[in-house]
Scaffold this active site. Structure first.
Site, PDB file in Angstrom:
ATOM      1  CB  VAL A 286      26.826 -10.964  34.105  1.00 10.09           C
ATOM      2  CG1 VAL A 286      27.766 -10.487  33.142  1.00 10.09           C
ATOM      3  CG2 VAL A 286      25.876  -9.571  34.547  1.00 10.09           C
ATOM      4  CB  ALA A 287      27.239 -16.203  34.322  1.00  8.43           C
ATOM      5  CB  ILE A 289      23.840 -12.059  29.014  1.00 11.33           C
ATOM      6  CG1 ILE A 289      22.660 -12.055  29.590  1.00 11.33           C
ATOM      7  CG2 ILE A 289      23.967 -11.145  27.527  1.00 11.33           C
ATOM      8  CD1 ILE A 289      22.581 -10.540  30.138  1.00 11.33           C
ATOM      9  CD  GLU A 291      28.915 -11.680  28.569  1.00  7.26           C
ATOM     10  OE1 GLU A 291      28.155 -11.342  29.552  1.00  7.26           O
ATOM     11  OE2 GLU A 291      29.011 -12.816  28.315  1.00  7.26           O
ATOM     12  CG  ASP A 333      16.517  -8.854 -15.317  1.00  7.39           C
ATOM     13  OD1 ASP A 333      15.160  -8.968 -15.102  1.00  7.39           O
ATOM     14  OD2 ASP A 333      16.999  -7.891 -14.830  1.00  7.39           O
ATOM     15  CG  ASP A 650      14.750  -4.529 -13.502  1.00  6.70           C
ATOM     16  OD1 ASP A 650      13.839  -5.330 -13.779  1.00  6.70           O
ATOM     17  OD2 ASP A 650      15.765  -4.467 -14.454  1.00  6.70           O
ATOM     18  CG  ASP A 746      33.782 -19.952  26.134  1.00  7.79           C
ATOM     19  OD1 ASP A 746      34.474 -20.885  26.048  1.00  7.79           O
ATOM     20  OD2 ASP A 746      32.638 -19.968  26.351  1.00  7.79           O
TER      21      ASP A 746
END
Length: 937
Positions: A286-287, A289, A291, A333, A650, A746
C-alpha cells in the site's frame, strides 16, 4: 427507382416536369398538407441524428473504473486486511472524491459545449396548398417548395427552380469563404458541391432570393451523410489514458514485487511470524502505491481546462489537455483560423497610379490612409470615382463597431462588406450618398455575366450615370475607353496588357481583384435599361484589390510552433495560389512548399500521400474525404495530430485526429460534436496556447511522480535497514506512519504541483517522443539517486539522532516504548521536512526556483503549511499519538527538522545551475558549428 439512391447530379439534370413527377409535387403550388404528413411518416423528420451518447450512469461510473482507480480500490481492501481500517476507508474516500471531481469537470465542459449556437434554422417559409406558410424546419419533406432570401440558413438539399441574384455561402461544406453563385441552369464545376442549380443543407443564403425544391432531407442530405460518417468513426484512446494504464501496471508490479520480497525477507531474515510478516508486506504494498496520483492528474487536467477556457479553448474531455501537449502536427484550415475571415481592401489600382491602402481592417479606428498619407478626395478625382462606384453599386449592409472586437453582422457578401468598410473609412457615408445619388435601376449580379450594374441619379450634372463592377475579364470585355489622370480616352491593347499584368501580379500574391467601370446613361427611361443596352461602351476606372488578412496573433503563434518542432499543414478549400501565398506570408512554409490540390490528392495512393506529408506541403481545394486521409497518413507516420475545422466536411477528420478542434463562432454542430476541443474565438493562436498548457500538464504530472517517488525511497529505506540488520535495528518507521506520509503530509503539496505554471522555455523544446513515458529513467534516477537518497539519509539520521539523545550507541535501540515512539516520530517528521524541500525543488526542471519565485504557487505554500500543522498535531495531540504511534519531541529535534530544507534546496539549485550551463554550452557549440559552415558555404 427509389429517390434516395438518386444523386444530386441526377436531380439537377431533371426537367421541371420530371422533378415534380419524381417527387409527387407541384412546381407552383407545392405539396398539400395531407401529402406532406404522409411523406413525413415515410421519410422521417428533417433532423441530423447525433451519434450514440453514453448513458448518464455509464459516464458517471467510468470515472471510478480506470486501471489506477481499480488499483486504489484494491489498495483499500489490502489496508483493511492489514488491520488499518481507517486508512483503507481513507484510500477509498480519495478515489470517490477524485471520481466525483472528474465527473463534474467533464459534465461542466459538456454543458458549455451544448450551449453553443445551433446551425440549422428553426423555421422556414414553404409553399403548401399554393400558399406561403411558415413551418418548423424539422417538418420539411422531399417535394416541399422553400422560399429563401439573404440571411436564411438552408435546411435541405434542393434544386433551385426560381432565383434572383442568388449567392450561397458553402464554407460549411467546402471550407471556401467566398460566396457561390446559384441559378436555375445546370452546370457542374470543379468539386463535389459545384452544381450550379443545387443548394445544400447547412449552407447560408448571402444574397438574393430563391425558390428551392427540396429533394433530400435529414440524414439523406450531404450534411447528414458526413455526420453519419463521423458518428461511425471510433474516437482514439488518448495518450494519457494509455500512459496512466501503463504506469499503473508498472507501479502494481513494483509494489507487489516489493511486498513479496519484504514478506520473504521478514520470515527468513528477521524470523517474523507468518501473520506479522504478511501484514508488514501488505503495508509496504500500500505504501508504494501513489494514492495521490489520480487526484493530482485530475486537478492538473481540470486546472489546465480552466486556464485554456480563459484563453478561448474549451475542452470536452479532461484527457485531451495532455494530448495537446504531445501534438507535433497541426492540420489547420485557413479561412477564419489563420486569417480573419474578413475580406479587406489593401490596394487600389488606377491606370496611372497605385495606392497601398492601410487601416481598412474591421477593427481599426479612424480613417484609412493611401500610400501612408491622408488623402483629400476632392483632389483625387479618379480615386473618388472608384470609391463612389464601390459605395453605390453595393447591396450589402454591415453593422459593426470598430471598438467592439466581435465580428460584424453582415447581410450580403464579404466582398461588398470589405468595400463598405473601405468607403466608410474614406469618409463616404452610404446613407448620405444613396440619398444624393438615388438608385434608379439595378441589373443584378449573375453567374454568367459576373457583373453587377446600377443606374444612379447624379444631381450635380442632372444626368443618370451607370456604375458597373465585376471580375476583370468580364469588365474589360465591355469597356472601350479608359480613365487616366482625369481624362477619358480610347482603351488600347497596351492598356489591357498593363491592366492584366497588374491583376496577375496581385493574383500571384493570393489577392483578389474587383474591376470598376462607368459611363453616362443614354437611355431615356432607366426602367428600360437592359444588360444589352447598358453594359457596353464603358469607361474602365480601376481595380480594388482585397484579401482575407492573417490574424495579428498568427505570426507569433507560428514561430512558437516552429520553435517547438510542431509542423503546420494548411488544409483549405481555397485555391492553391491563395493558400500558398498565405502560408508563405505567415511563415508556415517556405515558397518551395509543394501544393497538392484535391484532384491531385485523389489520384495519389496512400503510400504516396504518406510520403508527401513528411515534407513541406499545402493542400488546396480539398474534399471531405481528403482531409480525413491527410490526418490518417500523418498518424501512420507516427505523429500526434491536431486537426481544425468548422464545417460538416471537417467532422470525420476531427473525429479521426488525436485532437479534433472545432470553431465555436462559425463551426457547425456536427463539427463541434466530433471535436475534442472548441475554440471560442476561432483563433489558431489559441491552439498554440492550449498546446503549451498541455505540455505543462504532462510536465506537472511528471513532477508529481518525481516528488512522490523520492518519499517512497525514504519510506522504504528504514525497512531495508530493519531487514538487513536481521531486526537489530527496529523499524524506524511504522506502517501507519508510512501511510500517513502518503495520504497526509504528501498529498496537498503534491496537488499544488498539479497547478504549476509553464516553465520558461517549454515551447522551445520538441514534443516528447512517442515512446517516452511518464515514468522514465531520468525520473527514477533523480527520485532515488538524488532527492530520495538525501531524504533517506536525513530521515534515517533523524531516527538515530533521537536515539542518540537517549544514550545510543551505549544503550541498545529500543523496539517499543516512548523512546522508540519518539525516534519513529523524528523519522516521520524528517521525511515531511525533506518533502518540503522536494516540492520546492520539483517545481522546475532546470530553471532556478528563485527566478520563478519561491512563494509564487499559493497552493504549494498552503500545502506546506498544512504539512507542518499536521506533523505538529501528530506529535503533540494525545489521541493522534495513540492512533499513529507518535510521541512528543524536544527543541533540539525541531532545530534538526527546521534546518533540513535549506541545504536541500541550495544543493538542487547548484545542480540546476550546472545543467543550465551544460545546455547553454551545447547551444553555443552548435551555433559555432553553424557559423563555421556558413563561412565555408
Amino acid at each position: 427507382m427509389d429517390n434516395k439512391i438518386l444523386t444530386d447530379d441526377d436531380y439537377a439534370k431533371m426537367s421541371s416536369s420530371d422533378l415534380t413527377s419524381k417527387l409527387d409535387t407541384s412546381i407552383t403550388k407545392g405539396l398539400t398538407t395531407s401529402e406532406a404528413k404522409q411523406k413525413l411518416q415515410t421519410d422521417g423528420y428533417n433532423v441530423i441524428k447525433k451519434g450514440k451518447q453514453q448513458s448518464g450512469i455509464v459516464a458517471f461510473l467510468k470515472n471510478f473504473t480506470s486501471l489506477m482507480a481499480m488499483l486504489l480500490w484494491v489498495s483499500g481492501v489490502i489496508a483493511i486486511l492489514a488491520g488499518t481500517v481507517d486508512l483503507g476507508i481513507a484510500i477509498w474516500a480519495v478515489n470517490i472524491i477524485n471520481g466525483l471531481f472528474s465527473f463534474w469537470e467533464e459534465h461542466a465542459a459538456k454543458k458549455a459545449t451544448d450551449a453553443l449556437s445551433s446551425l440549422l434554422p428553426t423555421y422556414v417559409n414553404v409553399i403548401r396548398n399554393g400558399k406561403s406558410i411558415q413551418i418548423n424546419a424539422d417538418e420539411i419533406v422531399p417535394g416541399d417548395l422553400l422560399q429563401l432570401q439573404a440571411g436564411n440558413a438552408i435546411p435541405v438539399d434542393g434544386v433551385v427552380v426560381h432565383s434572383a441574384s442568388l449567392q450561397v455561402d458553402e464554407s460549411a461544406l467546402t471550407g471556401e469563404s467566398l460566396p457561390v453563385d446559384k441559378d436555375t441552369k445546370y452546370h457542374h464545376g470543379d468539386g463535389k458541391f459545384a452544381i450550379s442549380n443545387v443548394v445544400y443543407a447547412g449552407t447560408v443564403v448571402t444574397n438574393g432570393t430563391a425558390t428551392v425544391l427540396a429533394v433530400k432531407t435529414g440524414m439523406n442530405t450531404e450534411f447528414g451523410k458526413i455526420a453519419s460518417l463521423t458518428q461511425n468513426q471510433k474516437a482514439t484512446v488518448s495518450p494519457l489514458t494509455k500512459e496512466l494504464n501503463r504506469l499503473t501496471r508498472q507501479i502494481s508490479i513494483i509494489a507487489f514485487a516489493i511486498g513479496i520480497t519484504f514478506f520473504i525477507l521478514a520470515i527468513y531474515f528477521v524470523h517474523y511470524p507468518l501473520a506479522k510478516s504478511f501484514i508488514f508486506a501488505l503495508g509496504m504494498i500500500v505504501a508504494f502505491i501513489p494514492e495521490g496520483l489520480l487526484p493530482t492528474v485530475t486537478l492538473s487536467l481540470a486546472h489546465g481546462t480552466q486556464v485554456m477556457a480563459k484563453k478561448h479553448a474549451l475542452l470536452k474531455d479532461l484527457d485531451s489537455v495532455e494530448t495537446l501537449g504531445e501534438t507535433n502536427v497541426i492540420c489547420s484550415d485557413k479561412t477564419g483560423t489563420l486569417t480573419q475571415n474578413q475580406m479587406t481592401v489593401n490596394h487600389v489600382w488606377l491606370p496611372d497610379k497605385e495606392y497601398n491602402v492601410t487601416g481598412t481592417g474591421y477593427f481599426n479606428n479612424g480613417k484609412i490612409q493611401f500610400n501612408g498619407k491622408d488623402v483629400d478626395l476632392s483632389n483625387e478625382k479618379d480615386l473618388a470615382l472608384l470609391l463612389n462606384i464601390a459605395l453605390l453599386n453595393n447591396d450589402t449592409s454591415i453593422k459593426y463597431d470598430p471598438d467592439d472586437k466581435k465580428a460584424p453582422s453582415i447581410l450580403g457578401t464579404p466582398t461588398e462588406a470589405g468595400l463598405n468598410i473601405l468607403t466608410d473609412k474614406a469618409g463616404l457615408k452610404k446613407d448620405d450618398s444613396a440619398e444624393k445619388n438615388p438608385r434608379l435601376k439595378e441589373l443584378p449580379f449573375d453567374a454568367n455575366r459576373r457583373r453587377m450594374t446600377t443606374i444612379q441619379k447624379d444631381p450635380e450634372n442632372g444626368e443618370d450615370v451607370i456604375y458597373t463592377k465585376g471580375g476583370l475579364d468580364n469588365i474589360l470585355s465591355i469597356c472601350n475607353r479608359i480613365l487616366v489622370n482625369g481624362q477619358v480616352r480610347p482603351i488600347t491593347e497596351d492598356d489591357k496588357k498593363k491592366i492584366n499584368k497588374a491583376n496577375a501580379d496581385y493574383a500571384k500574391n493570393g489577392l483578389r481583384s474587383l474591376a470598376f467601370a462607368y459611363r453616362d446613361n443614354d437611355t431615356d427611361d432607366p426602367n428600360k435599361a437592359t444588360v444589352d443596352n447598358t453594359e457596353k461602351n464603358l469607361v474602365f476606372v480601376g481595380l480594388a484589390v482585397m484579401s482575407d488578412p492573417p490574424r495579428e496573433e498568427i505570426f507569433d503563434a507560428v514561430k512558437k510552433c516552429h520553435s517547438a518542432d510542431i509542423k503546420i499543414i494548411m488544409v483549405t478549400g481555397d485555391s492553391s495560389l491563395t493558400a500558398k501565398s498565405i502560408a508563405v506570408q505567415i511563415g508556415i512554409t517556405s515558397d518551395k512548399a509543394r501544393v497538392i490540390t484535391g484532384e491531385e490528392l485523389s489520384a495519389m495512393s496512400d503510400d504516396q500521400l504518406q510520403e508527401a506529408v513528411k515534407g513541406e506541403v499545402i493542400f488546396a481545394r480539398v474534399a471531405p474525404e481528403d482531409k480525413y486521409r491527410i490526418v490518417s497518413m500523418c498518424q501512420k507516420n507516427g505523429n500526434v495530430v491536431a486537426a481544425t475545422g468548422d464545417g460538416v466536411n471537417d467532422a470525420p477528420a476531427l473525429k479521426k485526429a488525436n485532437i479534433g478542434i472545432a470553431m465555436g463562432v462559425n463551426g457547425t454542430d456536427v463539427a463541434k460534436d466530433a471535436a475534442d476541443m472548441i475554440l471560442t474565438d476561432d483563433n489558431f493562436a489559441s491552439i498554440v496556447a492550449a498546446i503549451e498548457e498541455g505540455r505543462t500538464v504532462y510536465s506537472n504530472i511528471q513532477k508529481f511522480l518525481l516528488y512522490i517517488l523520492n518519499s517512497n525511497m525514504a519510506e522504504a529505506f528504514p525497512s531495508i535497514l530493519f531487514l538487513i540488520s536481521n531486526g537489530a535495528i527496529p523499524l524506524p518507521l511504522t506502517v501507519m506512519e508510512i501511510l500517513t506520509v502518503d495520504l497526509g503530509t504528501d498529498l496537498l503539496p503534491a496537488l499544488g504541483l498539479g497547478t504549476e505554471k509553464s516553465e520558461p522555455g517549454i515551447m522551445d523544446q520538441p514534443p516528447r517522443p512517442r515512446d517516452s513515458h511518464l515514468l522514465n529513467k531520468g525520473i527514477i534516477a533523480k527520485a532515488f539517486g538524488w532527492y530520495g537518497l538525501f531524504a533517506s539519509i536525513i530521515s534515517t539520521g533523524a531516527y538515530f539522532f533521537a536515539n542518540y539523545q537517549h544514550g545510543w550507541p551505549h544503550v541498545p535501540l529500543f523496539a517499543s516504548g516512548n523512546i522508540y515512539a519518539e525516534a519513529t516520530t523524528m523519522t516521520l517528521a524528517a521525511i515531511g521536512f525533506c518533502q518540503i524541500a522536494a516540492v520546492l525543488n520539483c517545481r522546475t526542471r532546470v530553471t532556478s526556483l528563485f527566478k520563478i519565485g519561491i512563494f509564487s504557487n499559493h497552493r504549494i505554500m498552503w500545502g506546506i503549511a498544512f504539512q507542518i500543522v499536521l506533523i505538529t498535531l501528530l506529535i503533540y495531540v494525545p489521541f493522534l499519538q495513540s492512533v499513529f504511534g507518535t510521541y512528543s519531541i524536544g527543541v533540539s529535534d525541531w532545530i534538526y527538522l527546521i534546518a533540513i530544507p535549506i541545504p536541500l534546496v541550495l544543493l538542487d539549485e547548484l545542480r540546476k545551475y550546472f545543467v543550465r550551463r551544460h545546455i547553454h554550452n551545447k547551444i553555443n557549440k552548435r551555433m559555432g558549428h553553424l557559423q563555421k559552415l556558413e563561412k565555408i558555404l
